[in-house]
Write a protein that holds these residues in place. Structure first.
Motif, short mmCIF file in Angstrom:
data_model
loop_
_atom_site.label_atom_id
_atom_site.label_comp_id
_atom_site.label_asym_id
_atom_site.label_seq_id
_atom_site.Cartn_x
_atom_site.Cartn_y
_atom_site.Cartn_z
N HIS A 1 7.60 4.45 -10.66
CA HIS A 1 7.74 4.97 -9.29
C HIS A 1 7.52 3.88 -8.24
CE1 HIS A 1 3.50 5.02 -10.23
NE2 HIS A 1 3.22 5.05 -8.93
N ARG A 2 8.27 3.98 -7.15
CA ARG A 2 8.07 3.09 -6.01
C ARG A 2 7.18 3.73 -4.95
NH1 ARG A 2 13.67 1.71 -7.05
NH2 ARG A 2 14.32 3.52 -5.82
N LYS A 3 7.22 5.05 -4.85
CA LYS A 3 6.50 5.72 -3.77
C LYS A 3 5.51 6.78 -4.26
CE LYS A 3 10.43 5.18 -0.55
NZ LYS A 3 9.83 4.20 0.37
N LYS B 1 0.84 -1.19 0.00
CA LYS B 1 0.00 0.00 0.00
C LYS B 1 0.88 1.25 0.00
CE LYS B 1 -3.85 -2.05 2.58
NZ LYS B 1 -4.67 -1.95 3.81
N ALA B 2 0.34 2.34 -0.55
CA ALA B 2 1.09 3.59 -0.58
C ALA B 2 1.46 4.05 0.82
CB ALA B 2 0.27 4.67 -1.30
N SER B 3 0.55 3.86 1.77
CA SER B 3 0.82 4.29 3.14
C SER B 3 2.03 3.56 3.72
CB SER B 3 -0.41 4.05 4.03
OG SER B 3 -0.79 2.69 4.01
N LEU C 1 5.23 5.01 2.06
CA LEU C 1 5.54 6.38 2.43
C LEU C 1 5.68 6.58 3.94
CD1 LEU C 1 3.09 8.12 -0.06
CD2 LEU C 1 5.57 8.11 -0.20
N ARG C 2 5.57 5.53 4.68
CA ARG C 2 5.55 5.62 6.15
C ARG C 2 6.79 6.31 6.71
NH1 ARG C 2 4.83 -0.01 8.32
NH2 ARG C 2 2.68 0.34 7.64
N HIS D 1 1.05 11.53 3.17
CA HIS D 1 1.30 10.25 2.50
C HIS D 1 0.39 10.08 1.27
CE1 HIS D 1 3.05 8.48 6.48
NE2 HIS D 1 3.82 9.39 5.93
N THR D 2 0.34 11.11 0.47
CA THR D 2 -0.45 11.09 -0.76
C THR D 2 0.45 10.69 -1.92
OG1 THR D 2 -1.90 12.84 0.07
CG2 THR D 2 -1.89 12.48 -2.32
#
Length: 246
Positions: free
Chosen positions: A174-176, A12-14, A17-18, A48-49
């Motif tokens: 992109h990874r993040k 998940k993106a969250s 980006l944590r 974390h968008t």
């Protein structure tokens, strides 16, 4: 559009980006060039968008030498990329279909921000590349600057209509985080128009990809063709859409 809905993110993106933090130097905050961009980048990172789409209303300039360049998209792209690298330390690619645009943006950044990036020891984390040169590679952040969205003519098609899969590559490195600069709605409309003209579905993957991207930033399919002039921002489950009027 190219994987029939079967391509899924492993994390998940969250989660991705944590551990990303935003720490910006006063030197950058005091530069008027970054006035409008820094707050936006800070908002993306701290909330974390993962996706930002900036829709511009412009065309590519072609010089007497035939160079393809868009000064507005270049300026926005440099501001976002330098902000990302300087304030987060994340590896960032700026991806453009045209070599001319890459060279001009690279020179502009070296001339104006090389000392800043070298002072932070992050100059090697910012790369300007053509989409073709990044096949098989990834970066934490991708700033994807779209090429010409119009078709051209049947004997001299523009880049996305020569190689439709190029859009997929550009939006999947992109990874993040992914930042898209250009006019994806115009590309969506043009792909539909050309499909009708050619009486085939050659460019359906372009349309599906853009539909999914825009859905993530809160723009419904019904608004891809026509959007109220009063709408200049929306938010979806995956990101933010901003429309620049000029």
């Amino acid at each position: 559009g190219y994987y029939s809905g079967e391509l899924k993110a492993r994390f998940k993106a969250s989660e991705r980006l944590r551990d990303v933090n935003f720490q910006c130097l006063g030197e950058l905050r005091e530069d008027p060039f970054f006035n409008n961009i820094l707050p936006l980048v800070e908002d993306l990172v701290t909330t974390h968008t993962p996706i930002l789409v900036i829709e511009t209303q412009d065309n590519y300039e072609i010089s007497n030498l035939g160079l393809r360049y868009n000064s507005k998209r270049a300026k926005i792209g440099v501001a976002i990329a330098v902000s990302m690298v300087a304030c987060t330390g994340l590896q960032t690619y700026v991806l453009v279909p045209y070599r001319d645009m890459v060279q001009q943006m690279k020179l502009y950044t070296q001339r104006n921000y090389s000392r800043l990036l070298e002072g932070l020891n992050v100059s090697d984390r910012l790369l300007f590349e053509t989409v073709h040169s990044t096949l098989g590679s990834e970066a934490d952040v991708v700033v994807a600057i779209l090429g010409r969205e119009d078709f051209g003519d049947i004997n001299n098609r523009t880049v996305y209509f020569q190689e439709p899969e190029l859009l997929n590559v550009q939006l999947s490195r992109h990874r993040k985080m992914l930042i898209v600069i250009g006019n994806p709605r115009k590309l969506w409309r043009e792909a539909g128009r050309v499909n009708q003209m050619l009486r085939e579905d050659t460019y359906k993957p372009i349309r599906v990809t853009i539909e999914k991207l825009m859905e993530l930033v809160g723009v419904e399919n019904s608004k891809l063709n026509r959007m109220s002039p009063r709408v200049n921002r929306s938010e979806g489950n995956g990101g933010i859409f901003i429309r620049l009027s000029s």
